[in-house]
Design a protein around this motif. Structure first.
Motif, PDB file in Angstrom:
ATOM      1  N   CYS A   8       9.695   3.048   2.286  1.00 21.02           N
ATOM      2  CA  CYS A   8       9.237   4.006   3.297  1.00 21.02           C
ATOM      3  C   CYS A   8      10.050   3.889   4.584  1.00 21.02           C
ATOM      4  N   PHE A  40       5.420   8.125  -1.532  1.00 23.76           N
ATOM      5  CA  PHE A  40       4.233   7.264  -1.570  1.00 23.76           C
ATOM      6  C   PHE A  40       3.859   6.921  -3.010  1.00 23.76           C
ATOM      7  N   LEU A  43       6.182   4.412  -4.240  1.00 17.53           N
ATOM      8  CA  LEU A  43       5.859   3.123  -3.633  1.00 17.53           C
ATOM      9  C   LEU A  43       4.708   2.449  -4.371  1.00 17.53           C
ATOM     10  N   ALA A  63       3.797   1.112   3.663  1.00 16.80           N
ATOM     11  CA  ALA A  63       3.571   2.567   3.593  1.00 16.80           C
ATOM     12  C   ALA A  63       3.563   3.158   5.001  1.00 16.80           C
ATOM     13  N   ALA A  71      -3.402   7.416   3.475  1.00 16.91           N
ATOM     14  CA  ALA A  71      -2.962   6.618   2.326  1.00 16.91           C
ATOM     15  C   ALA A  71      -4.113   6.367   1.361  1.00 16.91           C
TER      16      ALA A  71
END
Length: 213
Positions: A8, A40, A43, A63, A71
């Protein structure tokens, strides 16, 4: 690249740049959030492959492109879309990753296709706008050149006209001077001839007077 802790952070400068008006006049701003979601989801997949759990604080740093309240919602989407078991332990302030289930690529395929299609449309619009701007600039440049040429031609014609008038005035002035000089010369010549005639007559008068004596 498999870099979950810096993924990120590496993407953030590019996302921030896309979100400004400097890139395609801000026409790509609408795609920032979908791109963040894709990053995201990637990730979450990478974290689930190397971590059993991690603190919420560490997760927030990893993040960093989205606040934690968003999130949380995206985690649920990631769990459904990518088959990742994710739990948030608020008591221990930790994110717990479970064993990954079979990845559901079908659920990811359509959103990616739609984003790609929309990006392509946006780039086409940007290209059309750029072409239109280029055309306008070329026309403006052409008009400017035409105006400059017309101004130059007008100036040249005016200068030629002024030069002709100047030469005409100079010719008239010289002509007047020549006429004046000719008249003055003629006047002097006539005066000299008159003086000669007067002297001749005076001599003749004196001669006659002598003859009479």
């Amino acid at each position: 690249d498999f870099t979950p802790l810096s993924l990120c952070q590496d993407a953030k400068p590019f996302l921030d740049q896309i979100a400004t008006d400097d890139i395609c006049e801000g026409k790509l701003k609408d795609y920032v959030t979908p791109l963040k979601q894709i990053i995201f989801f990637r990730l979450m997949k990478q974290l689930s492959e190397v971590y059993i759990s991690m603190t919420i604080e560490d997760f927030e740093r990893a993040a960093s492109i989205v606040p934690f309240n968003i999130a949380e919602k995206w985690m649920a989407n990631a769990a459904r879309a990518q088959g990742i078991s994710i739990q948030i332990n608020y008591i221990q302030q930790a994110i717990v990753f479970g064993a990954p289930r079979k990845l559901d690529m079908k659920s990811m395929r359509q959103p990616l296709i739609e984003i790609g299609f929309k990006l392509q449309q946006a780039m086409q619009r940007v290209a059309a706008d750029e072409l239109q701007k280029k055309d306008k600039l070329e026309k403006a440049h052409l008009l400017t050149n035409i105006r400059e040429r017309m101004d130059k031609e007008t100036k040249t014609i005016r200068q030629r006209k002024e030069e002709i008038e100047r030469r005409k005035e100079e010719f008239e002035r010289k002509k007047q001077i020549q006429e004046k000089e000719a008249n003055e010369k003629l006047r002097k010549q006539e005066a000299a001839e008159a003086e000669q005639e007067r002297l001749r007559q005076e001599v003749e008068r004196q001669r006659r007077a002598v003859d009479r004596e």
